[in-house]
Design an enzyme around this catalytic site. Structure first.
Site, PDB file in Angstrom:
ATOM      1  N   TYR A  60       0.818  -1.212   0.000  1.00  0.00           N
ATOM      2  CA  TYR A  60       0.000   0.000   0.000  1.00  0.00           C
ATOM      3  C   TYR A  60       0.855   1.268   0.000  1.00  0.00           C
ATOM      4  O   TYR A  60       0.354   2.357  -0.253  1.00  0.00           O
ATOM      5  CB  TYR A  60      -0.930   0.042   1.216  1.00  0.00           C
ATOM      6  N   SER A  67     -12.907   3.943   4.596  1.00  0.00           N
ATOM      7  CA  SER A  67     -13.544   5.180   4.180  1.00  0.00           C
ATOM      8  C   SER A  67     -12.744   6.323   4.763  1.00  0.00           C
ATOM      9  O   SER A  67     -12.229   6.232   5.875  1.00  0.00           O
ATOM     10  CB  SER A  67     -14.989   5.250   4.686  1.00  0.00           C
ATOM     11  N   ARG A  85     -19.058   7.862   7.529  1.00  0.00           N
ATOM     12  CA  ARG A  85     -19.093   6.495   7.025  1.00  0.00           C
ATOM     13  C   ARG A  85     -18.344   5.549   7.967  1.00  0.00           C
ATOM     14  O   ARG A  85     -18.769   4.413   8.192  1.00  0.00           O
ATOM     15  CB  ARG A  85     -18.492   6.447   5.620  1.00  0.00           C
ATOM     16  N   ASN A 105     -20.057   2.303   9.587  1.00  0.00           N
ATOM     17  CA  ASN A 105     -19.531   0.946   9.435  1.00  0.00           C
ATOM     18  C   ASN A 105     -19.319   0.279  10.788  1.00  0.00           C
ATOM     19  O   ASN A 105     -19.626  -0.904  10.971  1.00  0.00           O
ATOM     20  CB  ASN A 105     -18.211   0.977   8.668  1.00  0.00           C
TER      21      ASN A 105
END
Lengths: 273, 340
Positions: free
Chosen positions: A61, A238, A243, A247
């Site tokens: 990442y 997110s 959000r 979640n």
């Protein structure tokens, strides 16, 4: 992993957990891909502030340093945060170097979970697995696992070393649901962890929409709750606080057995049984 | 014969004319696909003539007679005309055109095609990011028996999902033509198009993004490499690292080529440095180039080491020359990757 939920420290938020080698692993984690730089740092800080206690990153990442900056800046103690990272398959033969770079970037003396990100060359990666076990014995990682592994490769690791991965993180949602695979993981004591739980899911499917409508929640909430019902860890991402909170709150949605069975039936694998 | 004569403005032409003035040239003849494409986009033709006075002419061939006539038509009767020969020969008279001579201007063209403004640098960074996406799409899924068409499909999906364009431009290609794929694969069984454990898989990635091309190459082997392959991998990795370390602002770019050669020694290895405007379709940096590395240059670096028993290790990367050295853009592994 015995599959029984254990409580997190009080400050660790509302998410349910699994026992991973004596360490509580939150079943709802914050995924950081593809965020980088300041965006990743801010997102992780926000996620921690709203109650997430698992942060999922990976060498691939290219955001471990940004995640590390958030871990350094947060008021949440390191011991209360479960940090997962992953070694890409192109690092075979360089496992320790990769881990050391991850630890340096994260600013951590250890990570809670270290995964082989993909089977290297489609092989089990036994040589790498032995290095993973060595790192665990030396305390550099608390638990070791794999990602995107089929059952036969997991069995191959066990056959060579006598050790099953603690976790197998795969793309997993209603569209991917395969009860045979899930059962195979459960029988081996491998915690199934879902990445991209919504990718293969038809969010407009009438079954999901009806369950969401009845529970006054979103389809996204239903999918997350369905995973948790199956004791599948989920990694959600997110950059938006609202959000993130939504979640995390999905853990509070209790689905009926009928609803779970209906969602189970949405996948091709389930339909073929 | 000239197909067209036009007067074009624009930053690229202005920059090239400034370079011609500085070099004391009255005109420049661009013959490489990269050089032509830089000025005229995908315009076909064998050569483009650019004069300091503003003429841009497309010719069907760089033949002396035609060139002389073209220059006269543009009002150029005296002076030196730069060419992309890559030759280090002194100026040669242009036959049939007294007062005109041909000189090598490879460095001048290379410098222009390697230079970028900040907006273009952002485009190249984005293209390099797409290259990294494509690399991951390949590396994470390689396995023995994999059909290379599946591999290409993985790259295509991943790059498009990340915002890239469907198209390619092979920086090492002879024609500079665009195509419809994003990855060039070598090292598979030609009879079945499937990957084997024995042959190192080499793939070059070149996604397009906002007018810039991403560029990187990697080599992986789906088994524990034997001695000769490991040696080739180690040689290529060490020599490539030396090349990149030698790309320092203020130093001649050829220092990179020399560093590669020193480390590779007698091993059968090759390298080239390319300007990323026009990619490798422009002339690669000449061995005897005097061109100095400057911050902001974007270069493609491609290296290879042959394996005596067959196959090769090939590596490539896009680098930006910074104030302190060369910064890799795609950051794909510049070594033989082992997957087993």
């Amino acid at each position: 992993m015995d599959g029984n939920a254990t409580p997190l420290p009080e400050a660790a938020g509302p998410a349910p957990t699994a026992d991973l080698n004596g360490r509580a692993m939150p079943l709802v984690g914050f995924g950081t891909h593809p965020m980088r730089g300041d965006q990743a740092t801010e997102a992780v800080l926000t996620a921690l502030s709203v109650g997430y206690r698992l942060v999922d990153t990976a060498t691939r990442y290219r955001n471990e340093a940004a995640v590390g900056a958030a871990l350094a800046a947060t008021e949440v103690p390191r011991a209360d945060v479960f940090v997962t990272t992953k070694m890409p398959p192109d690092q075979v033969g360089r496992e320790r170097l990769t881990l050391e770079r991850s630890l340096a970037a994260l600013g951590c003396g250890y990570v809670d979970l270290w995964l082989i990100h993909w089977p290297p060359g489609g092989y089990p990666g036994v040589a790498s697995w032995r290095e993973f076990l060595r790192a665990r014995e030396e305390g550099l990682v608390r638990a070791v696992g794999v990602s995107n592994y089929p059952v036969e490769l997991i069995d191959a690791l066990h056959a060579e070393t006598g050790v099953y991965p603690a976790v197998n993180q795969v793309q997993w949602g209603p569209g991917d649901y395969d009860p045979t695979f899930a059962e195979a993981m459960r029988r081996r004591g491998v915690l199934l962890s879902a990445h991209s739980p919504l990718r293969s899911t038809d969010l407009d499917h009438p079954v999901l929409m009806e369950i969401a409508r009845r529970n006054k929640r979103s389809v996204r909430d239903v999918v997350l709750a369905w995973n948790l019902h199956h004791r599948v860890a989920v990694t959600v991402k997110s950059a938006r606080r609202e959000r993130m909170e939504q979640n995390l709150a999905a853990a509070g949605l209790a689905l009926t057995a009928t609803d779970v069975e209906a969602v189970d039936g949405l996948s091709a694998a389930a339909g073929a049984r | 014969m000239a197909k067209a004569t036009t007067r074009k403005a624009g930053a690229r032409l202005d920059r090239l004319r400034a370079r011609l003035d500085a070099a004391g040239l009255t005109a420049l003849l661009l013959t490489s696909p990269g050089g032509r494409g830089y000025i005229l986009g995908a315009e076909p033709g064998s050569a483009v003539l650019l004069t300091t006075e503003g003429t841009v002419a497309v010719t069907s061939g760089p033949y002396p007679g035609e060139l002389g006539a073209l220059l006269r038509a543009a009002g150029v009767t005296r002076g030196s005309v730069g060419t992309e020969t890559g030759s280090r020969e002194p100026a040669l008279p242009l036959p049939g055109s007294p007062g005109l001579s041909l000189v090598d201007a490879g460095d001048l063209v290379f410098a222009e095609l390697a230079s970028h403004d900040p907006a273009e640098l952002r485009a190249f960074a984005a293209a390099a990011e797409l290259t990294a996406v494509g690399y991951t799409a390949v590396m994470d899924h390689l396995h023995v028996g994999m059909d290379v068409r599946e591999l290409s499909g993985n790259v295509d999906r991943s790059v498009r999902r990340a915002g890239g364009l469907l198209g390619w431009y092979d920086p090492c290609g002879a024609t500079g033509a665009a195509g419809s794929d994003l990855v060039t694969v070598r090292g598979h069984d030609p009879a079945t198009a499937r990957l084997t454990a024995a042959d190192p898989v080499r793939y070059v990635l070149h996604p397009l993004c906002d007018g810039a091309v991403g560029y990187a190459a990697a080599t992986a082997v789906l088994s524990r490499p034997d001695g000769p392959l490991r040696t080739a991998g180690d040689t290529c990795a060490a020599a490539t690292a030396a090349l990149l370390a030698a790309l320092r602002p203020g130093d001649p770019l050829r220092d990179g080529l020399d560093a590669f050669a020193r480390v590779a020694g007698e091993a059968p290895a090759t390298c080239r440095i390319m300007a990323m405007h026009g990619g490798g379709a422009s002339l690669p940096l000449a061995c005897g180039s005097d061109l100095v590395a400057e911050p902001g240059m974007v270069l493609g670096v491609r290296t290879a080491a042959q394996v005596p028993e067959g196959g090769a290790v090939e590596l490539a990367e896009t680098v930006v020359v910074t104030g302190s050295g060369a910064r890799a853009q795609a950051r794909t592994p510049l070594r033989l990757v082992e997957l087993h």
